[in-house]
Design a protein around this motif. Structure first.
Motif, short mmCIF file in Angstrom:
data_model
loop_
_atom_site.label_atom_id
_atom_site.label_comp_id
_atom_site.label_asym_id
_atom_site.label_seq_id
_atom_site.Cartn_x
_atom_site.Cartn_y
_atom_site.Cartn_z
N ASP A 73 0.82 -1.21 0.00
CA ASP A 73 0.00 0.00 0.00
C ASP A 73 0.86 1.26 0.00
O ASP A 73 2.05 1.22 0.25
N GLY A 74 0.24 2.36 -0.30
CA GLY A 74 0.88 3.65 -0.17
C GLY A 74 2.02 3.97 -1.11
O GLY A 74 3.15 4.10 -0.66
N ASP A 75 1.75 4.09 -2.39
CA ASP A 75 2.79 4.44 -3.35
C ASP A 75 3.36 5.84 -3.11
O ASP A 75 4.40 6.18 -3.67
N GLU A 76 2.68 6.64 -2.27
CA GLU A 76 3.17 7.99 -2.04
C GLU A 76 4.37 8.04 -1.11
O GLU A 76 4.95 9.10 -0.89
N PHE A 77 4.76 6.89 -0.55
CA PHE A 77 5.90 6.86 0.36
C PHE A 77 7.13 6.28 -0.31
O PHE A 77 7.05 5.35 -1.09
N ASP A 78 8.28 6.82 0.06
CA ASP A 78 9.57 6.29 -0.37
C ASP A 78 9.90 5.15 0.57
O ASP A 78 10.15 5.36 1.77
N SER A 79 9.90 3.92 0.06
CA SER A 79 10.09 2.74 0.92
C SER A 79 11.42 2.76 1.65
O SER A 79 11.50 2.35 2.81
N ASN A 80 12.45 3.23 1.01
CA ASN A 80 13.77 3.28 1.65
C ASN A 80 13.81 4.31 2.78
O ASN A 80 14.39 4.07 3.84
N ARG A 81 13.18 5.44 2.56
CA ARG A 81 13.14 6.48 3.60
C ARG A 81 12.31 6.02 4.79
O ARG A 81 12.69 6.21 5.94
N PHE A 82 11.15 5.41 4.51
CA PHE A 82 10.30 4.90 5.57
C PHE A 82 11.05 3.85 6.40
O PHE A 82 11.04 3.88 7.63
N ALA A 83 11.73 2.93 5.71
CA ALA A 83 12.49 1.88 6.40
C ALA A 83 13.60 2.49 7.26
O ALA A 83 13.85 2.05 8.38
N SER A 84 14.27 3.49 6.74
CA SER A 84 15.34 4.15 7.48
C SER A 84 14.81 4.82 8.74
O SER A 84 15.39 4.69 9.83
N MET A 85 13.69 5.54 8.61
CA MET A 85 13.09 6.20 9.77
C MET A 85 12.63 5.17 10.80
O MET A 85 12.84 5.33 12.01
N ALA A 86 12.00 4.10 10.33
CA ALA A 86 11.50 3.07 11.24
C ALA A 86 12.65 2.38 11.96
O ALA A 86 12.57 2.10 13.17
N SER A 87 13.73 2.11 11.25
CA SER A 87 14.90 1.48 11.86
C SER A 87 15.49 2.38 12.94
O SER A 87 15.84 1.91 14.03
N SER A 88 15.60 3.65 12.66
CA SER A 88 16.14 4.59 13.65
C SER A 88 15.24 4.69 14.88
O SER A 88 15.72 4.71 16.02
N THR A 89 13.94 4.74 14.65
CA THR A 89 12.98 4.80 15.75
C THR A 89 13.08 3.54 16.60
O THR A 89 13.07 3.60 17.84
N GLN A 90 13.18 2.39 15.94
CA GLN A 90 13.30 1.12 16.65
C GLN A 90 14.57 1.09 17.50
O GLN A 90 14.55 0.69 18.67
N ALA A 91 15.68 1.53 16.92
CA ALA A 91 16.95 1.54 17.64
C ALA A 91 16.89 2.46 18.86
O ALA A 91 17.40 2.10 19.94
#
Length: 133
Positions: free
Chosen positions: A46-64
């Motif tokens: 879902d959500g083609d309006e998101f950059d998958s790499n940027r989302f993954a990077s933000m999520a990884s940082s938040t998780q860490a």
């Protein structure tokens, strides 16, 4: 040489299968990503309006960061992360036994509890799928 998880066909196909059922558990799903702990996108839905790499990077940082807080405050293992805002929320859960995180963005149409339950169920389903040969 071992194939990186984010390029491994097994992780990609089983990730797609697991994430495919997330919307039925929480109709307000706007975007979901399965990512490695170090921030590489494995698969997203879902959500083609998101950059998958940027989302993954933000999520990884938040998780860490959440993991570090739990560790420093001696709270035990971090189970999940929730970022709640006016128009929706992000729920992140680890995939047990794998260096993976499921991060999902939901609108404000579902409760955080419903979204968390859906993300947890999806992560458990993925764990089961990954164990199968």
């Amino acid at each position: 040489m071992t194939l990186e998880i984010h390029l491994d066909a097994k992780y990609i196909s089983r990730g797609e299968l697991a994430l495919g059922g997330l919307r039925s558990l929480a109709p307000s799903l706007r975007y979901a990503s399965l990512l490695t702990e170090d921030g590489f996108s494995v698969v997203n839905v879902d959500g083609d309006e998101f950059d998958s790499n940027r989302f993954a990077s933000m999520a990884s940082s938040t998780q860490a960061l959440a993991d570090a807080v739990a560790r420093e405050l001696q709270l035990g293992d971090n189970e999940f992360v929730i970022v709640a805002a006016e128009h929706g929320h992000v729920v992140q859960v680890r995939v047990e036994g794998h260096p993976l995180v499921l991060a999902a963005l939901f609108t404000d149409k579902d409760t955080i509890g419903r979204s968390l339950t859906a993300a947890r169920r999806t992560a458990r389903r993925l764990t089961t799928l990954l164990v199968a040969p």
